[in-house]
Design a protein around this motif. Structure first.
Motif, short mmCIF file in Angstrom:
data_model
loop_
_atom_site.label_atom_id
_atom_site.label_comp_id
_atom_site.label_asym_id
_atom_site.label_seq_id
_atom_site.Cartn_x
_atom_site.Cartn_y
_atom_site.Cartn_z
N SER A 1 -2.89 2.88 4.63
CA SER A 1 -1.54 1.92 3.85
C SER A 1 -0.42 2.11 4.86
O SER A 1 0.59 1.21 4.66
CB SER A 1 -1.36 2.24 2.54
OG SER A 1 -1.08 3.75 2.40
N SER B 1 -0.20 8.87 -3.79
CA SER B 1 1.15 8.02 -4.40
C SER B 1 1.71 8.95 -5.10
O SER B 1 1.98 8.96 -6.46
CB SER B 1 0.42 6.86 -5.18
OG SER B 1 -0.19 5.88 -4.51
N ALA C 1 5.03 2.16 -4.17
CA ALA C 1 5.29 0.66 -4.51
C ALA C 1 4.10 0.00 -3.85
O ALA C 1 4.26 -0.02 -2.62
CB ALA C 1 6.52 0.08 -4.64
N ASP C 2 3.52 -0.79 -4.10
CA ASP C 2 2.29 -1.55 -3.54
C ASP C 2 1.37 -0.84 -2.60
O ASP C 2 1.30 -1.30 -1.59
CB ASP C 2 3.05 -2.81 -3.04
CG ASP C 2 3.66 -3.63 -3.93
OD1 ASP C 2 3.01 -3.73 -5.00
OD2 ASP C 2 4.77 -4.26 -3.76
N GLY C 3 1.19 0.49 -3.02
CA GLY C 3 0.31 1.25 -1.86
C GLY C 3 1.24 1.85 -0.99
O GLY C 3 0.60 2.75 -0.05
N ASN D 1 4.53 4.40 -0.01
CA ASN D 1 5.52 5.85 -0.63
C ASN D 1 6.75 5.38 0.12
O ASN D 1 6.91 5.42 1.45
CB ASN D 1 4.83 7.10 -0.11
CG ASN D 1 3.66 7.29 -1.00
OD1 ASN D 1 3.38 6.93 -2.22
ND2 ASN D 1 2.79 8.06 -0.12
N HIS D 2 7.69 4.98 -0.50
CA HIS D 2 9.04 4.78 -0.33
C HIS D 2 10.05 6.04 -0.19
O HIS D 2 9.71 6.59 -1.59
CB HIS D 2 9.51 3.71 -0.86
CG HIS D 2 9.01 2.29 -0.46
ND1 HIS D 2 9.52 1.57 0.45
CD2 HIS D 2 7.96 1.79 -1.03
CE1 HIS D 2 8.69 0.52 0.58
NE2 HIS D 2 7.80 0.48 -0.24
#
Length: 466
Positions: free
Chosen positions: A130, A393, A457-459, A461-462
């Motif tokens: 991802s 996550s 978010a959506d797979g 990691n921010h």
């Protein structure tokens, strides 16, 4: 290319009849080639050179493969199961690239009936998929930055030091008729971004990366002493494997407990030196796997050799300057080491290979001196620490363990990948938010040790800096 180099290697033995060397082969190893798929590569080569070996192997992929093949053949010879073996490999990726640019495809021989899958020798963690943790220029840059922080160096100081490690390699390539890029360069030229030397993945510019798109081949012949005698191979042509070691680190980059060093590399190097009964100070010649600067510097650290040591770290010029032909560079390194040791009889040379993402480590010690007895068997390497778990996550605070900023083909920063230490243990991958200013700042100020906040978010990691 395989046939040409097999014949060249047979002639290089100095045997009275080179063709008799090929006819007597009991084993052929062909290193996997990315340039073309054959129905049966080893059988086709054997037919071309007039050999009928019972032992026939087409390898998997990885930078350590040729050295592992050589050690395995040597072990078979020592056990009395084998007397004469050939290892060869080649790539024609430069030709493939040229044809592709022209809108053409190679029209080569003996294709298999069905296309075969690429023999990837590892499984990626879902989080690596991802976050696109695939490319070696990224993963080796992550290790390099971790080592920089561990040593307490500033960013500019560290890049300058890397340039001083790499520049002498270019001089060796410049003097080699086999090198793909025979150009001597200064340390500053190598590490300074420029239109023709863009930053790829910090701290690596293009001139600091291995280049696979080359047309290159190499081969080595291994024999028992009795078979060499029977073939009339002169003693001055012989080089002996004196020590050998192999060990593996965790397969996932974030799983390495210590991102700044390789315990498995140190174990493999130690086993090879112990097998030869020597220390690193006794080694006169080195060819350390050099896909990127971190693989060279990790190897120097593993051997206890300083970056400013007078000994050259390569006999060829290394993968960025000699060229890095897929999985076959180590065959070139072995052939070059043989030539070096013949010129300096009685001295010792060390070759090392690194496979996958700083995972698989092979070391060999070589000399024209056969030594007093066989190499002692060593116990398998057992890691002292378990791989760290990768959390897919996570949320909340974390600390940057290492990072790299990736750049686009226009030279500008594109994204920054972080590996973060989590407070509850384990690690995660993350992308750094904040735009071009934050990305550029990661190349002028140290991020390792900084706190970040993670938000999946959506797979993905921010991460944002505290």
């Amino acid at each position: 290319m395989w046939e040409l180099l097999a014949r060249d290697a047979a002639a290089d033995t100095g045997a009275a009849d080179a063709s008799s060397v090929l006819r007597a082969l009991e084993s052929i190893d062909v290193v996997y080639t990315q340039s073309w798929q054959y129905d049966d590569a080893v059988a086709r080569l054997a037919e071309r050179i007039g050999a009928s070996p019972a032992r026939r192997r087409y390898s998997g992929i990885g930078g350590s493969v040729p050295l592992v093949l050589a050690a395995e053949a040597a072990q078979e010879i020592r056990a009395g199961h084998l007397d004469l073996a050939l290892i060869t490999g080649a790539e024609a990726l430069a030709t493939v690239r040229r044809l592709k640019k022209a809108g053409e495809r190679p029209q080569w021989s003996f294709r298999p009936d069905e296309k075969r899958p690429f023999p990837m020798d590892m499984e990626f963690d879902p989080s690596e998929i991802s976050h696109a943790v695939f490319e070696a220029f990224l993963t080796f840059a992550l290790f390099d930055n971790a080592r920089r922080a561990h040593l307490g160096r500033g960013l500019d100081e560290h890049r300058a030091r890397l340039g001083r490690v790499l520049a002498p390699m270019t001089a060796i390539a410049a003097a080699s008729p086999q090198a793909w890029f025979p150009v001597a360069r200064s340390a500053e030229e190598i590490v300074t971004p420029a239109p023709d030397n863009r930053m790829v993945a910090y701290p690596y510019t293009k001139l600091m990366t291995s280049i696979m798109d080359v047309d290159m081949a190499a081969a080595v012949v291994l024999a028992s002493a009795a078979k060499a005698d029977a073939l009339g191979v002169p003693e001055e042509q012989r080089v002996y494997l004196r020590g050998w070691g192999y060990a593996e680190d965790p397969s996932h980059v974030a799983g390495h407990p210590e991102l700044w060093r390789s315990p498995a590399m140190a174990a493999a190097a130690g086993a090879a030196l112990a097998g030869a009964g020597i220390g690193a100070d006794d080694v006169a010649h080195l060819d350390l796997y050099s896909c990127f600067a971190s693989s060279v510097c990790f190897a120097l650290d593993a051997l206890g050799i300083g970056e400013d040591d007078a000994r050259a770290v390569t006999q060829t010029g290394g993968l960025p300057y000699h060229g890095g032909p897929g999985s076959n560079y180590m065959t070139h390194a072995l052939a070059a080491m043989v030539e070096t040791l013949r010129r300096t009889p009685g001295s010792y040379g060390v070759t090392s290979g690194v496979g996958m993402h700083m995972q698989k480590h092979a070391y060999g010690v070589w000399s024209t001196d056969p030594g007093a007895g066989p190499i002692a068997d060593r116990a398998p390497y057992v890691p002292t620490a378990e791989p760290l778990g990768i959390v897919e996550s996570p949320e909340g605070e974390a600390v940057v363990a290492t990072y790299s900023v990736l750049h686009g083909r226009d030279g500008g920063p594109d994204r920054a990948l972080l590996i973060c230490d989590l407070p509850e243990g384990g690690r995660c991958y993350a992308l750094l938010d904040g735009g071009a200013v934050v990305l550029s700042g990661a190349e002028t100020g140290e991020l390792i040790g900084r706190k970040v906040k993670l938000a999946p978010a959506d797979g993905i990691n921010h991460a944002t800096l505290d």
